[in-house]
Design an enzyme around this catalytic site. Structure first.
Site, PDB file in Angstrom:
ATOM      1  N   GLY A   9     -67.597  20.914  18.681  1.00 50.25           N
ATOM      2  CA  GLY A   9     -67.381  21.346  17.301  1.00 50.25           C
ATOM      3  C   GLY A   9     -68.676  21.330  16.521  1.00 50.25           C
ATOM      4  O   GLY A   9     -69.765  21.125  17.073  1.00 50.25           O
ATOM      5  N   ASN A 102     -63.297  11.521  11.024  1.00 49.20           N
ATOM      6  CA  ASN A 102     -62.747  11.214   9.710  1.00 49.20           C
ATOM      7  C   ASN A 102     -61.597  10.219   9.840  1.00 49.20           C
ATOM      8  O   ASN A 102     -60.939  10.146  10.875  1.00 49.20           O
ATOM      9  CB  ASN A 102     -62.228  12.492   9.035  1.00 49.20           C
ATOM     10  CG  ASN A 102     -63.352  13.356   8.503  1.00 49.20           C
ATOM     11  OD1 ASN A 102     -64.375  12.851   8.050  1.00 49.20           O
ATOM     12  ND2 ASN A 102     -63.166  14.663   8.543  1.00 49.20           N
ATOM     13  N   LYS A 186     -65.744   6.151   2.393  1.00 47.45           N
ATOM     14  CA  LYS A 186     -65.601   7.534   2.848  1.00 47.45           C
ATOM     15  C   LYS A 186     -64.133   7.922   2.925  1.00 47.45           C
ATOM     16  O   LYS A 186     -63.765   9.066   2.631  1.00 47.45           O
ATOM     17  CB  LYS A 186     -66.261   7.727   4.221  1.00 47.45           C
ATOM     18  CG  LYS A 186     -66.199   9.191   4.678  1.00 47.45           C
ATOM     19  CD  LYS A 186     -66.927   9.455   5.968  1.00 47.45           C
ATOM     20  CE  LYS A 186     -66.850  10.951   6.303  1.00 47.45           C
ATOM     21  NZ  LYS A 186     -67.508  11.268   7.583  1.00 47.45           N
TER      22      LYS A 186
END
Length: 318
Positions: A9, A102, A186
């Protein structure tokens, strides 16, 4: 240092490119999920200044995995467990595994034998990168990277050496003794920007529209309460400021979750707002805003898949 980057990716190719043009890796290879179908071993990279570059990919196989000192996992959060299980069949003990995804919660899903086998780091980055097509990426924004050990027993000097090597390839990389607090910060940004942009089909900058102000405050208030129950103390005012700054700095970017929804792909929502929902249940804390966003994104992806397959004729729901 023998390094393997896992994942073709945008982020995987970004790190592969910068490691390839540096002198950090003695042997560098890329483990791609589709490498058996990729006839081309050329990748195309456009740097943050718009300068194009073409390079060769050295694909990883069993021998490279066996000799790897560092394995950088640039895959989705829901792919971490299955990817590590496959790698574990060939990799050596005490290999440094770097998780770059993430959300949070992947480590608790791993079997103890995997956790005990490796030294595991978490890597967080604000670099912007866009994959335009297979093996074709553009570095859309310079950022910073934070890294820290989340499992294992590694001397500080060894952690510093790894950080130094990564910093030589793609600066700046900063080592943190308490990376978990950085992960929560985050996560707060992701809990706001990812679902809102995905559900409303908007660029990141539009999150700063006043119509989302109340929702942002509710999402982050819930997150702060849940984080406190986990021993992490965050400041709501600073989080709101950070979210708005990130949205402004990446104003024209398309969030990863929005890209996934538009492509009818599985999202990382279970490890973002879904993670807050899960911990809310654990600590008996109500998280209605995060829960609703989590459920709505899951529902949206399901509707989109049905519509794509011709099984659902309704309108896009928010």
């Amino acid at each position: 240092m023998n390094i393997i980057v896992v994942g073709q990716g945008a982020m995987g190719l970004l790190w592969y490119h910068h490691l390839a043009i540096s002198t950090v890796a003695t042997n560098l290879s890329l483990l791609a999920s589709t490498q058996h179908n990729l006839a081309d071993d050329n990748y195309h990279f456009i740097d943050s200044h718009g300068i194009p570059y073409q390079g060769k990919i050295n694909y990883a196989y069993d021998e490279q995995i066996k000799n790897a000192d560092v394995i950088l996992l640039c895959v989705k959060s829901f792919q971490i467990g299955s990817t590590l299980k496959q790698i574990a069949q060939h990799s050596k003990a005490n290999t440094s595994i770097i998780l770059a995804h993430n959300g949070m919660g992947t480590l608790t899903e791993l079997p103890k034998e995997l956790i005990n086998k490796y030294n595991i780091y978490a890597l967080l980055t604000t670099h912007g990168c866009l994959r335009k097509s297979s093996l074709n990426i553009t570095h859309t924004g310079i950022g910073i990277t934070d890294i820290g050990l989340v499992s294992g027993c590694v001397e500080l000097t060894e952690q510093q050496a790894l950080t130094y090597q990564l910093n030589q390839a793609l600066p700046s990389v900063n080592l943190h003794k308490n990376i978990i607090e950085k992960q929560w910060q985050k996560l707060a940004v992701n809990c706001v920007i990812n679902p809102i942009t995905a559900l409303h089909d908007i660029d990141n900058g539009q999150v700063n529209n006043t119509i989302f102000t109340g929702q942002i405050e509710k999402v982050l208030t819930e997150l702060v309460l849940v984080a406190k129950s986990e021993g992490i103390y965050l400041n709501i005012a600073l989080l709101i400021k950070t979210v708005r700054q990130v949205a402004a700095a990446t104003a024209k970017n398309c969030s990863s979750m929005r890209c996934d929804v538009l492509a009818h792909k599985q999202t990382e929502i279970n490890y973002i707002n879904g993670y807050i929902h899960k911990l809310g249940i654990k600590h008996k804390i109500a998280t209605p805003e995060n829960t609703q966003l989590w459920q709505t994104v899951l529902r949206q992806v399901s509707f989109d898949k049905l519509r794509t397959n011709g099984e659902y004729k309704g309108k896009r729901r928010v």
